[in-house]
Design an enzyme around this catalytic site. Structure first.
Site, PDB file in Angstrom:
ATOM      1  N   SER A 145       0.977  -1.187   0.081  1.00  0.00           N
ATOM      2  CA  SER A 145      -0.070  -0.110  -0.019  1.00  0.00           C
ATOM      3  C   SER A 145       0.988   1.319  -0.055  1.00  0.00           C
ATOM      4  CB  SER A 145      -0.759  -0.073   1.259  1.00  0.00           C
ATOM      5  OG  SER A 145      -1.595   1.434   1.293  1.00  0.00           O
ATOM      6  N   TYR A 159      -1.340  -0.338  10.280  1.00  0.00           N
ATOM      7  CA  TYR A 159      -1.560  -0.737   8.808  1.00  0.00           C
ATOM      8  C   TYR A 159      -0.697  -0.292   7.915  1.00  0.00           C
ATOM      9  CZ  TYR A 159      -3.803  -1.171   4.497  1.00  0.00           C
ATOM     10  OH  TYR A 159      -3.858  -1.340   2.801  1.00  0.00           O
TER      11      TYR A 159
HETATM   12  P1  NAP Z   1     -11.732  -5.578   0.332  1.00  0.00           P
HETATM   13  O1  NAP Z   1     -12.331  -5.144  -0.689  1.00  0.00           O
HETATM   14  O2  NAP Z   1     -11.944  -5.310   2.009  1.00  0.00           O
HETATM   15  O3  NAP Z   1     -11.555  -7.268   0.078  1.00  0.00           O
HETATM   16  C1  NAP Z   1     -10.948  -8.105   1.124  1.00  0.00           C
HETATM   17  C2  NAP Z   1     -10.716  -9.412   0.459  1.00  0.00           C
HETATM   18  O4  NAP Z   1      -9.753 -10.137   1.390  1.00  0.00           O
HETATM   19  C3  NAP Z   1     -12.171 -10.147   0.621  1.00  0.00           C
HETATM   20  O5  NAP Z   1     -11.973 -10.918  -0.489  1.00  0.00           O
HETATM   21  C4  NAP Z   1     -12.090 -10.959   1.797  1.00  0.00           C
HETATM   22  O6  NAP Z   1     -12.606 -12.104   1.757  1.00  0.00           O
HETATM   23  C5  NAP Z   1     -10.418 -11.105   2.003  1.00  0.00           C
HETATM   24  N1  NAP Z   1      -9.856 -11.457   3.355  1.00  0.00           N
HETATM   25  C6  NAP Z   1      -9.858 -10.403   4.304  1.00  0.00           C
HETATM   26  N2  NAP Z   1      -9.363 -10.978   5.407  1.00  0.00           N
HETATM   27  C7  NAP Z   1      -8.822 -12.144   5.099  1.00  0.00           C
HETATM   28  C8  NAP Z   1      -8.284 -13.251   5.664  1.00  0.00           C
HETATM   29  N3  NAP Z   1      -7.907 -13.203   7.018  1.00  0.00           N
HETATM   30  N4  NAP Z   1      -7.832 -14.395   5.043  1.00  0.00           N
HETATM   31  C9  NAP Z   1      -8.409 -14.471   3.567  1.00  0.00           C
HETATM   32  N5  NAP Z   1      -9.161 -13.506   2.866  1.00  0.00           N
HETATM   33  C10 NAP Z   1      -9.364 -12.434   3.653  1.00  0.00           C
HETATM   34  O7  NAP Z   1     -10.042  -5.111   0.418  1.00  0.00           O
HETATM   35  P2  NAP Z   1      -9.191  -4.509  -1.141  1.00  0.00           P
HETATM   36  O8  NAP Z   1      -9.436  -3.176  -0.850  1.00  0.00           O
HETATM   37  O9  NAP Z   1      -9.639  -5.213  -2.137  1.00  0.00           O
HETATM   38  O10 NAP Z   1      -7.821  -4.627  -0.517  1.00  0.00           O
HETATM   39  C11 NAP Z   1      -7.111  -5.879  -1.213  1.00  0.00           C
HETATM   40  C12 NAP Z   1      -5.756  -5.504  -0.687  1.00  0.00           C
HETATM   41  O11 NAP Z   1      -5.227  -4.203  -1.163  1.00  0.00           O
HETATM   42  C13 NAP Z   1      -5.326  -5.495   1.013  1.00  0.00           C
HETATM   43  O12 NAP Z   1      -4.237  -6.163   0.919  1.00  0.00           O
HETATM   44  C14 NAP Z   1      -5.036  -4.163   0.892  1.00  0.00           C
HETATM   45  O13 NAP Z   1      -4.328  -3.887   2.294  1.00  0.00           O
HETATM   46  C15 NAP Z   1      -4.433  -3.488  -0.174  1.00  0.00           C
HETATM   47  N6  NAP Z   1      -5.006  -2.269  -0.378  1.00  0.00           N
HETATM   48  C16 NAP Z   1      -6.040  -1.608  -0.737  1.00  0.00           C
HETATM   49  C17 NAP Z   1      -6.297  -0.404  -0.730  1.00  0.00           C
HETATM   50  C18 NAP Z   1      -7.799   0.381  -1.055  1.00  0.00           C
HETATM   51  O14 NAP Z   1      -7.778   1.539  -0.998  1.00  0.00           O
HETATM   52  N7  NAP Z   1      -8.784  -0.565  -1.303  1.00  0.00           N
HETATM   53  C19 NAP Z   1      -5.094   0.515  -0.910  1.00  0.00           C
HETATM   54  C20 NAP Z   1      -3.919   0.125  -0.695  1.00  0.00           C
HETATM   55  C21 NAP Z   1      -3.696  -1.320  -0.596  1.00  0.00           C
HETATM   56  P3  NAP Z   1     -14.395 -12.239   2.374  1.00  0.00           P
HETATM   57  O15 NAP Z   1     -15.009 -11.844   0.828  1.00  0.00           O
HETATM   58  O16 NAP Z   1     -14.745 -13.394   2.583  1.00  0.00           O
HETATM   59  O17 NAP Z   1     -14.480 -11.231   3.539  1.00  0.00           O
END
Ligand code: NAP
Length: 250
Positions: A145, A159
């Protein structure tokens, strides 16, 4: 058994992970979609992926636990019998809070999923992909991130610190396995419009952050997935240990 390469996407059921799954399937990968609680989302996505003519399976498993990781890699071995790529995408934020208000439980959960889970999944992937272990090589992409360099003060410094660990792990692992056919890279997304912000108690965070982003808008999951697809493809055959910002300039 197909000749197609197999990609494991942790947290592949929603958000960035789901976009990676769809684009990888479109590029001819068979996919194993990991989820933790939202089985319906994983099933819906896998049905969509199968329409693209590749194989998709789902596996429940919390990457913050050893049981979860064991279940995920048992599915790799039993359902596919090979592994060519890992996208270490599962990650969580917590409620917005200042550092002096963090509980031990909060930190344990954050680091168990974002750091230890990421490292443990990479360990299991290396065991299967490294030419030193009889594998045929492969690629790992860690989802970091921009928080790793910005620090996220007043929101979630823990985080940000966990993503800093992901960056350093990426560099070290890349160098450790570079001569064993495995490339390891990371992507630092900026603010991306997914459900993660609501899970941190700020459902409007992506739109609210727009004025602070040079491109004046949040990114999309598809824009992150495009970068992941590049890194796992043969077009990135000389790219390892790289950390790519995909953040609209922020
Ligand atoms: P999201 O929309 O909250 O989706 C999270 C996904 O991860 C879902 O598929 C969830 O499964 C799964 N998950 C959560 N905890 C888990 C665990 N303990 N074991 C296995 N699966 C798990 O998140 P996102 O925004 O797509 O983020 C994905 C990645 O990108 C993360 O690493 C996040 O830190 C990074 N990121 C995101 C952003 C942003 O702005 N969105 C920015 C920088 C980095 P369920 O569907 O079963 O709940």
């Amino acid at each position: 058994m197909s000749d197609r390469p197999v990609l494991l996407v942790t947290g592949g059921s929603r958000g960035i992970g789901a976009a990676v799954v769809l684009k990888a399937a479109g590029a001819g990968w068979d996919v194993l979609i990991n989820y933790v609680s939202n089985r319906a989302a994983a099933e819906k996505l896998s049905a969509e992926v199968r329409l693209l003519g590749v194989r998709a399976e789902i596996v429940q498993g919390d990457t913050g636990t050893e049981e979860g990781i064991a279940a995920i890699f048992a599915a790799v071995d039993q359902q596919f019998g090979r592994l060519d790529g890992l996208v270490n995408n599962a990650g969580v934020v917590d409620q917005t809070a200042r550092v002096e208000d963090y509980s031990r439980e909060r930190l344990d959960r954050m680091f168990a999923i974002n750091v230890i889970g990421n490292i443990r999944c990479a360990s299991e992937a290396v065991r299967r992909m490294s030419t030193a272990h009889g594998g045929r090589g492969g690629s790992i992409v860690n989802i970091s991130s921009m928080a790793a360099v910005l620090g996220s003060p007043g929101q979630y410094v823990d985080y940000a610190a966990s993503k800093g660990a992901v960056d350093t792990f990426t560099i070290g692992l890349a160098r450790e396995v570079a001569s064993e056919g495995i490339r390891v890279n990371a992507i630092r997304p900026g603010v991306i419009d997914t459900d993660i912000h609501a899970s941190g108690g700020l459902p409007d965070r992506a739109a609210a952050m727009a004025p602070s982003i040079p491109m004046q808008r949040p990114g999309t999951s598809e824009e992150i997935a495009d970068a992941v697809l590049y890194l796992i493809s043969s077009q990135a055959s000389y790219v390892t240990g790289a950390i790519l910002n995909v953040s609209g300039g922020r």
